[in-house]
Design a protein around this motif. Structure first.
Motif, PDB file in Angstrom:
ATOM      1  N   VAL A   7       8.158  44.693  68.923  1.00 53.59           N
ATOM      2  CA  VAL A   7       7.268  43.703  67.914  1.00 53.59           C
ATOM      3  C   VAL A   7       7.894  42.409  67.647  1.00 53.59           C
ATOM      4  N   PRO A   8       7.063  41.365  67.895  1.00 60.40           N
ATOM      5  CA  PRO A   8       7.542  40.122  67.415  1.00 60.40           C
ATOM      6  C   PRO A   8       7.206  39.840  66.046  1.00 60.40           C
ATOM      7  N   PHE A   9       8.084  39.023  65.555  1.00 59.41           N
ATOM      8  CA  PHE A   9       7.861  38.499  64.183  1.00 59.41           C
ATOM      9  C   PHE A   9       8.224  37.226  63.821  1.00 59.41           C
ATOM     10  N   ALA A  10       8.081  36.642  62.751  1.00 59.34           N
ATOM     11  CA  ALA A  10       8.598  35.276  62.229  1.00 59.34           C
ATOM     12  C   ALA A  10       9.375  35.555  60.763  1.00 59.34           C
ATOM     13  N   LYS A  11      10.429  34.944  60.531  1.00 60.07           N
ATOM     14  CA  LYS A  11      11.093  34.877  59.279  1.00 60.07           C
ATOM     15  C   LYS A  11      10.676  33.666  58.789  1.00 60.07           C
ATOM     16  N   MET A  12      10.475  33.645  57.816  1.00 63.52           N
ATOM     17  CA  MET A  12       9.994  32.672  56.756  1.00 63.52           C
ATOM     18  C   MET A  12      10.731  32.137  55.548  1.00 63.52           C
ATOM     19  N   THR A  13      10.578  31.155  54.940  1.00 61.36           N
ATOM     20  CA  THR A  13      11.269  30.866  53.725  1.00 61.36           C
ATOM     21  C   THR A  13      10.408  29.939  52.884  1.00 61.36           C
ATOM     22  N   GLY A  14      10.090  30.260  51.481  1.00 60.93           N
ATOM     23  CA  GLY A  14       9.595  29.365  50.615  1.00 60.93           C
ATOM     24  C   GLY A  14      10.679  29.100  49.421  1.00 60.93           C
ATOM     25  N   ASN A  17      12.601  32.028  48.594  1.00 63.33           N
ATOM     26  CA  ASN A  17      11.924  33.405  48.740  1.00 63.33           C
ATOM     27  C   ASN A  17      11.607  33.583  50.223  1.00 63.33           C
ATOM     28  N   ASP A  18      12.081  34.620  50.960  1.00 61.69           N
ATOM     29  CA  ASP A  18      12.096  34.812  52.289  1.00 61.69           C
ATOM     30  C   ASP A  18      11.323  36.038  52.781  1.00 61.69           C
ATOM     31  N   PHE A  19      10.724  35.860  53.806  1.00 64.69           N
ATOM     32  CA  PHE A  19       9.564  37.084  54.172  1.00 64.69           C
ATOM     33  C   PHE A  19       9.407  37.145  55.619  1.00 64.69           C
ATOM     34  N   VAL A  20       9.326  38.427  56.067  1.00 68.45           N
ATOM     35  CA  VAL A  20       9.010  38.691  57.630  1.00 68.45           C
ATOM     36  C   VAL A  20       7.655  38.887  57.805  1.00 68.45           C
ATOM     37  N   PHE A  21       7.115  38.024  58.663  1.00 67.62           N
ATOM     38  CA  PHE A  21       5.638  37.894  58.978  1.00 67.62           C
ATOM     39  C   PHE A  21       5.355  38.646  60.386  1.00 67.62           C
ATOM     40  N   PHE A  22       4.096  39.317  60.341  1.00 64.95           N
ATOM     41  CA  PHE A  22       3.506  39.671  61.349  1.00 64.95           C
ATOM     42  C   PHE A  22       2.222  39.148  61.620  1.00 64.95           C
ATOM     43  N   ASP A  23       1.868  38.961  63.003  1.00 67.33           N
ATOM     44  CA  ASP A  23       0.745  38.405  63.335  1.00 67.33           C
ATOM     45  C   ASP A  23      -0.328  39.825  63.568  1.00 67.33           C
ATOM     46  N   GLY A  24      -1.393  40.008  62.567  1.00 68.08           N
ATOM     47  CA  GLY A  24      -2.103  41.355  62.686  1.00 68.08           C
ATOM     48  C   GLY A  24      -2.880  41.394  63.782  1.00 68.08           C
ATOM     49  N   ARG A  25      -3.042  40.347  64.741  1.00 67.17           N
ATOM     50  CA  ARG A  25      -3.726  40.556  65.891  1.00 67.17           C
ATOM     51  C   ARG A  25      -2.876  41.226  66.998  1.00 67.17           C
ATOM     52  N   ASP A  51      12.691  39.374  51.214  1.00 65.76           N
ATOM     53  CA  ASP A  51      12.000  39.697  49.950  1.00 65.76           C
ATOM     54  C   ASP A  51      10.698  40.444  49.956  1.00 65.76           C
ATOM     55  N   GLY A  52      10.064  40.302  51.207  1.00 65.92           N
ATOM     56  CA  GLY A  52       9.007  40.958  51.411  1.00 65.92           C
ATOM     57  C   GLY A  52       8.606  41.003  52.766  1.00 65.92           C
ATOM     58  N   VAL A  53       7.274  41.559  53.044  1.00 64.32           N
ATOM     59  CA  VAL A  53       6.750  41.687  54.389  1.00 64.32           C
ATOM     60  C   VAL A  53       5.153  41.050  54.290  1.00 64.32           C
ATOM     61  N   VAL A  54       4.837  40.200  55.336  1.00 58.80           N
ATOM     62  CA  VAL A  54       3.317  39.787  55.051  1.00 58.80           C
ATOM     63  C   VAL A  54       2.913  40.180  56.652  1.00 58.80           C
ATOM     64  N   VAL A  55       1.602  40.501  56.507  1.00 58.64           N
ATOM     65  CA  VAL A  55       0.657  40.581  57.773  1.00 58.64           C
ATOM     66  C   VAL A  55      -0.496  39.711  57.648  1.00 58.64           C
ATOM     67  N   LEU A  56      -0.633  39.024  58.620  1.00 63.34           N
ATOM     68  CA  LEU A  56      -1.808  37.931  58.509  1.00 63.34           C
ATOM     69  C   LEU A  56      -2.907  38.623  59.474  1.00 63.34           C
ATOM     70  N   VAL A  65      -8.636  34.048  56.606  1.00 58.30           N
ATOM     71  CA  VAL A  65      -7.406  34.864  56.756  1.00 58.30           C
ATOM     72  C   VAL A  65      -6.956  35.783  55.659  1.00 58.30           C
ATOM     73  N   ARG A  66      -6.999  37.166  55.808  1.00 50.54           N
ATOM     74  CA  ARG A  66      -6.384  38.217  54.943  1.00 50.54           C
ATOM     75  C   ARG A  66      -4.979  38.182  54.787  1.00 50.54           C
ATOM     76  N   ILE A  67      -4.333  37.980  53.802  1.00 52.52           N
ATOM     77  CA  ILE A  67      -2.901  37.977  53.498  1.00 52.52           C
ATOM     78  C   ILE A  67      -2.627  39.490  52.860  1.00 52.52           C
ATOM     79  N   HIS A  68      -1.908  40.332  53.547  1.00 52.36           N
ATOM     80  CA  HIS A  68      -1.273  41.859  53.091  1.00 52.36           C
ATOM     81  C   HIS A  68       0.164  41.376  52.878  1.00 52.36           C
ATOM     82  N   TYR A  69       0.512  41.421  51.746  1.00 52.31           N
ATOM     83  CA  TYR A  69       1.662  41.305  51.207  1.00 52.31           C
ATOM     84  C   TYR A  69       2.405  42.678  50.564  1.00 52.31           C
ATOM     85  N   PHE A  70       3.612  42.972  50.627  1.00 49.73           N
ATOM     86  CA  PHE A  70       4.505  43.988  50.229  1.00 49.73           C
ATOM     87  C   PHE A  70       5.757  43.528  49.922  1.00 49.73           C
ATOM     88  N   ASN A  71       6.335  44.096  48.751  1.00 47.39           N
ATOM     89  CA  ASN A  71       7.551  43.673  48.351  1.00 47.39           C
ATOM     90  C   ASN A  71       8.491  44.678  49.028  1.00 47.39           C
TER      91      ASN A  71
END
Length: 277
Positions: A7-14, A17-25, A51-56, A65-71
């Protein structure tokens, strides 16, 4: 436990504050967002670390675009400011929405945003603000206020945010009865030279300090303005990563509440595919 191998993912930082992102498609929401799976993904030693997981997910009906965010503890959250900054940048890159302007659907309402040199997001009006909360102050603390900037926050004005024993003081405030049944994030803020402000956050759902909190920066800016400590509509807050978040506060004469805009980092650190968790 579902196997996420490949499964592909992107690791991002703000601002740290860092997150693992998944493309919901590419992967279903249910496959990556069970509490146990999120804990495995976010584990700093055995997982990817975040710090959390995000599915776009693109919203086919209106182009939003729907953001699904989880701690990182597996709990869902209505809004995460830095994750929304990151979502703005990634949604534009993935072609889900236009960088010039997009609509992001969150549990706290629809957020409008855009991506230029940095991502910038417009919060829903903040209506619930209490400049003073009757909570006993600890040494070095000067006043405590409360604001709901998508999610609830306590803001503590103090002599030095860097001197706060955050892991000792944080849990008691985070679960204080006056914050509601689910508790609140807690932010300590103190002045820096040049009109800047330094803050630190104890974040619920992470149950510890995060290097930055976007909604916390917004709540902090609002309380600083309520206390008469800012010189204008723009507030710059330095995070624990050393990066700055800029908050613009508008109070239209013909509307109630405060209309905040948050500008800050939303950066892809690396991309990969999961091998095993």
């Amino acid at each position: 436990m579902d196997n996420l191998k490949g499964v592909p993912f992107a690791k991002m930082t703000g601002s740290g504050n860092d997150f693992v992102f998944f493309d919901g498609r590419e992967v279903s929401l249910e496959r990556v967002t069970s509490p146990e799976m999120i804990k495995r993904i976010c584990h700093r030693n055995n997982g990817i670390g975040a710090d959390g997981v995000v599915v776009l997910e693109p919203q086919s009906d209106d182009g939003a675009v729907r953001i699904h965010y989880f701690n990182s503890d597996g709990s869902p959250a209505d809004l995460c400011g830095n994750a929304t900054l990151c979502s703005t940048a990634l949604a534009a890159e993935l072609g889900m929405a236009s960088a010039a302007g997009m609509r992001l659907v969150t549990g706290a309402g629809v957020i409008t945003s855009r991506f230029g040199a940095l991502p910038e997001i417009d919060f829903q009006p903040v209506m619930e603000v209490a400049p003073a909360i009757p909570i006993e102050l600890a040494p070095g603390e000067q006043r405590i206020g409360f604001a709901v900037a998508g999610i609830p926050h306590l803001v503590v004005l103090c002599e030095s945010a860097d001197a706060v024993a955050l892991t000792q003081r944080g849990p008691g405030l985070r679960w204080h009865p006056l914050t509601g049944g689910k508790g609140a994030n807690v932010n300590w803020v103190s002045p820096l030279p040049g009109g800047l402000w330094r803050y630190r956050t104890f974040e619920r759902g992470v149950e510890g300090e995060t290097l930055a909190c976007g909604t916390g920066a917004v709540a902090t800016a609002i309380l600083l303005a309520e206390w008469g400590l800012t010189g204008g509509e723009m507030v710059t807050i330095r995070t624990s990563s050393g990066r700055d978040l800029r908050i613009s506060l508008r109070r239209p004469a013909d509307a109630e509440g405060c209309y905040p805009t948050l500008c800050g980092e939303g950066r892809v650190v690396f991309r990969g595919t999961i091998e095993s968790l």
